[in-house]
Design a protein around this motif. Structure first.
Motif, short mmCIF file in Angstrom:
data_model
loop_
_atom_site.label_atom_id
_atom_site.label_comp_id
_atom_site.label_asym_id
_atom_site.label_seq_id
_atom_site.Cartn_x
_atom_site.Cartn_y
_atom_site.Cartn_z
N LEU A 105 0.83 -1.21 0.00
CA LEU A 105 0.00 0.00 0.00
C LEU A 105 0.86 1.25 0.00
O LEU A 105 0.54 2.25 -0.66
CB LEU A 105 -0.93 0.00 1.22
N SER A 106 1.97 1.21 0.74
CA SER A 106 2.86 2.36 0.82
C SER A 106 3.51 2.67 -0.53
O SER A 106 3.52 3.82 -0.98
CB SER A 106 3.94 2.09 1.87
N ASP A 107 4.05 1.66 -1.16
CA ASP A 107 4.77 1.85 -2.42
C ASP A 107 3.82 2.15 -3.59
O ASP A 107 4.18 2.86 -4.52
CB ASP A 107 5.60 0.62 -2.76
N SER A 108 2.61 1.59 -3.53
CA SER A 108 1.74 1.63 -4.70
C SER A 108 0.72 2.75 -4.68
O SER A 108 0.50 3.41 -5.70
CB SER A 108 1.01 0.28 -4.85
N TYR A 109 0.08 3.00 -3.54
CA TYR A 109 -1.09 3.88 -3.54
C TYR A 109 -1.07 4.98 -2.47
O TYR A 109 -1.24 6.15 -2.78
CB TYR A 109 -2.37 3.04 -3.35
N TRP A 110 -0.84 4.63 -1.22
CA TRP A 110 -1.01 5.59 -0.15
C TRP A 110 0.19 6.51 0.06
O TRP A 110 0.04 7.63 0.53
CB TRP A 110 -1.30 4.86 1.17
N THR A 115 0.49 5.78 5.03
CA THR A 115 0.51 4.39 5.50
C THR A 115 0.92 4.32 6.96
O THR A 115 0.30 3.61 7.77
CB THR A 115 1.47 3.55 4.64
N LYS A 259 6.37 10.34 -4.05
CA LYS A 259 5.03 9.95 -4.51
C LYS A 259 4.98 8.46 -4.83
O LYS A 259 5.93 7.91 -5.40
CB LYS A 259 4.66 10.77 -5.75
N PRO A 260 3.88 7.79 -4.46
CA PRO A 260 3.74 6.36 -4.80
C PRO A 260 3.73 6.17 -6.31
O PRO A 260 3.23 7.03 -7.06
CB PRO A 260 2.41 5.98 -4.16
N LYS A 261 4.25 5.04 -6.76
CA LYS A 261 4.46 4.80 -8.20
C LYS A 261 3.39 3.92 -8.84
O LYS A 261 3.51 3.57 -10.00
CB LYS A 261 5.83 4.16 -8.42
N GLY A 262 2.36 3.56 -8.09
CA GLY A 262 1.35 2.68 -8.65
C GLY A 262 1.72 1.22 -8.44
O GLY A 262 2.75 0.88 -7.86
N ASN A 263 0.87 0.34 -8.90
CA ASN A 263 1.04 -1.09 -8.70
C ASN A 263 2.33 -1.59 -9.38
O ASN A 263 2.44 -1.55 -10.60
CB ASN A 263 -0.16 -1.84 -9.27
#
Length: 612
Positions: A105-110, A115, A259-263
């Motif tokens: 969640l931290s890396d992808s979205y939040w 997080t 900024k998170p980079k998405g999935n």
């Protein structure tokens, strides 16, 4: 005079321009408003110290529950030893599973800040519910829960409420732990030499804060809980977690963010699919035919371009530009199909993950050695002389020497050993992370040898007239200090080096996942240790033999088990050295301050276009 004024004005303008170029961080970090982070107003040790104190308080809160949870289950809930140990193992394993969720969640979205805040809030709620359930529902009659006074029976609702609370604690702590380490490292700009050195030091202090927090909970809170004062221990943990959350939120204006980079899974699969679609394309065309994003475009998106490396050549096909790709680029670069053409950076991210896995697998056996400190070391100590005058030393309290060793060796390494090695190697960074992890494995081998030798002598001093008595050996428990000190020293090299290595080498969009790998290594170490003990006992109990690790250690051969671990770790060290020599460090496309200033203007221009 006018000429002199003109010169002074030019010098003043030059200084002002230089100051403007230096004011922004160079690693692409942004402030809480999403604008490029100003070096003097964000991050550094102001934010770092807040996060270190936060980590210490949160660790105190977590181990305030975990250190005596098995006793709570047996004394308060009335479970037998086997069921209680099994339930604690499941709970501990769940913590590490949730660490992967938090990292994702931290890396992808939040993002890391959100997080950390959300999972810390869940952590506090879980501890409050645990405290309420214990004091209001479970500790009946009043004063029960110590070694002598068992508690009464409990309803299904009470049990469900309790398990809901402790699994909320597991969710909160598991999701928070891998993210806070990475978020702390984010506060230092690795492109700046001074801050880059501070970033490396942060991981050592982070691990020290973790150990100091657990020291307090293992000793003071553990003592109160062992005496039956569960409500005091749990409320103290809840208060510590709440204070940690407040301190974390206080630092909000100061933090730097990425900024998170998405999935990341889609990026990974895009490379594999694109490489397979071009399986007939030659890979000998050279780097000139590999596609990469423009440097300014990468800066606007907060990405760092990774330079191409040799190895895993079949993946390079994903970035090779075919005539069809060249035609599409001339029409519209943004219109490229990411499932057909990937950037060099994207390909290198996949290569990086594939290279990290063998190194990570080699750390699991070290974690098997590390987990003995909480199991077989305690059993060995309990079979030794634990009394000094009229005071009985709890065998589990010897782990305090491990924590003192960690604190001592962090100081020795940072202040003495690292500067000496840096001078010898003429490299300001001193030992590499991989070298330090290798040293950690060597020290772990010595710790197992020391433990085995001690067990040989412990058996020699067993009271022959009463081998089944408690503490039958006359050898003092303080002879365990060397093995605890060696484990602590190995942690400084292995776990601190592991945190630094995975943080530095994990792709930008998987930094928290890199920290989560450290936690899953410990988790798998527990499982492998349990499997190894089961296998050893099954083999060594043949022909009616008591086995190496029987209930009564005086009839077993715990020394042989320690020597077996030393041999396995030696084999693991050999494999690790091979993997470390094969590993290729990820190299980034560097940026100067002038380039970043240009990128900042492009960022602002892009932002202005979006507003229009």
């Amino acid at each position: 005079m006018a000429c002199l004024n003109s010169i002074c004005k030019e010098v003043s303008d030059e200084k002002r321009n230089t100051k403007e170029e230096e004011v922004y961080t160079l690693d692409g970090a942004v402030d809480r408003h999403g604008k490029p982070a100003i070096r003097s107003k964000t991050g550094t040790w102001v934010a770092g110290i807040l996060l270190l104190v936060n980590q210490g308080l949160a660790t105190l809160a977590f181990f305030g529950v975990g250190v005596n949870l098995v006793l709570f289950l047996t004394r308060v809930l009335g479970q037998d030893n086997a069921d209680a140990a099994n339930n604690v193992s499941k709970w501990t394993g769940t913590v590490y599973i949730f660490s992967l969720l938090g990292a994702f969640l931290s890396d992808s979205y939040w993002g890391r800040y959100k997080t950390c805040a959300i999972f810390q809030a869940i952590f506090v709620v879980g501890l409050v519910l645990l405290s309420v359930s214990s004091s209001a529902l479970l500790l009946k009659p009043s004063g029960c829960g110590d070694e002598e006074t068992p508690c009464g029976s409990h309803s299904t609702f009470h049990i469900i409420f309790f398990y809901l609370a402790i699994y909320l604690v597991a969710l909160g702590n598991g999701g928070y732990q891998p993210t806070i380490a990475t978020f702390g490292a984010d506060q230092f700009d690795e492109e700046d030499p001074k801050e880059g050195h501070s970033k490396i030091a942060f991981f050592s202090f982070f691990y020290l804060a973790l150990n100091l927090g657990s020291l307090f909970s293992n000793t003071i809170l553990g003592y109160f809980e062992d005496q039956g004062m569960w409500t005091l221990g749990f409320w103290a943990s809840a208060g510590s977690a709440f204070l940690a959350l407040v301190l974390f939120l206080i630092g909000t204006p100061r933090y730097r963010h990425f900024k998170p980079k998405g999935n990341p899974l889609s990026r990974f699969y895009q490379v594999l699919v694109a490489a397979m679609r071009k399986w007939k394309v030659q890979t000998t065309l050279g780097e000139d035919h590999l596609f990469e994003m423009d440097k300014n475009e990468a800066a606007i998106k907060g990405d760092r371009r990774i330079l191409h490396t040799e190895g895993f050549g079949f993946l390079d096909r994903a970035a090779i530009m075919t005539p069809k790709d060249y035609a599409n680029e001339e029409k519209n670069v943004e219109g490229r199909n990411p499932w057909r053409l990937c950037t060099i950076t994207q390909v290198e991210e996949v290569k990086c993950i594939l290279r990290l896995l063998p190194i990570w697998l080699c750390t699991i056996l070290y974690s098997v050695v590390f987990t003995q400190m909480a199991s077989l070391f305690v059993e060995q100590g309990d079979a030794m002389k634990t009394k000094i005058s009229n005071f009985d030393i709890p065998a589990a309290s010897m782990s305090s020497f491990d924590i003192l060793s960690v604190a001592t060796f962090i100081f020795i390494y940072r202040r003495i050993l690292d500067p000496i090695v840096a001078r010898i190697k003429t490299d300001p960074k001193g030992l590499t992370e991989l070298q330090r992890m290798g040293i950690g494995l060597v020290i772990a081998i010595l710790a197992m040898v020391a433990s085995g030798v001690l067990e040989v002598f412990r058996l020699k001093y067993v009271n022959k007239d009463c081998p089944n008595c408690d503490h039958a050996s006359s050898l003092s428990i303080f002879w365990q200090i060397p093995q605890y000190m060696l484990i602590g020293a190995s942690e400084v090299f292995m776990y601190v080096g592991q945190l630094e290595f995975f943080n530095a080498q994990a792709p930008v969009g998987l930094k928290s996942f890199g920290s989560a790998l450290c936690m899953t290594s410990i988790s798998l170490g527990n499982y492998v240790s349990s499997l190894l003990v089961t296998m050893v006992m099954k083999i060594s109990t043949k022909d009616n033999m008591p086995g190496w690790i029987p209930g009564n250690l005086n009839k077993g051969h715990l020394d042989l088990f320690f020597f077996l671990l030393a041999a396995l770790t030696t084999a693991d060290l050999v494999i690790y050295i091979i993997c470390a020599k094969w590993y290729k460090y990820m190299k980034f496309d560097g940026r100067s301050s002038g380039e970043y200033d240009s990128n900042k203007k492009n960022f602002q221009a892009s932002e202005a276009e979006l507003r229009v």
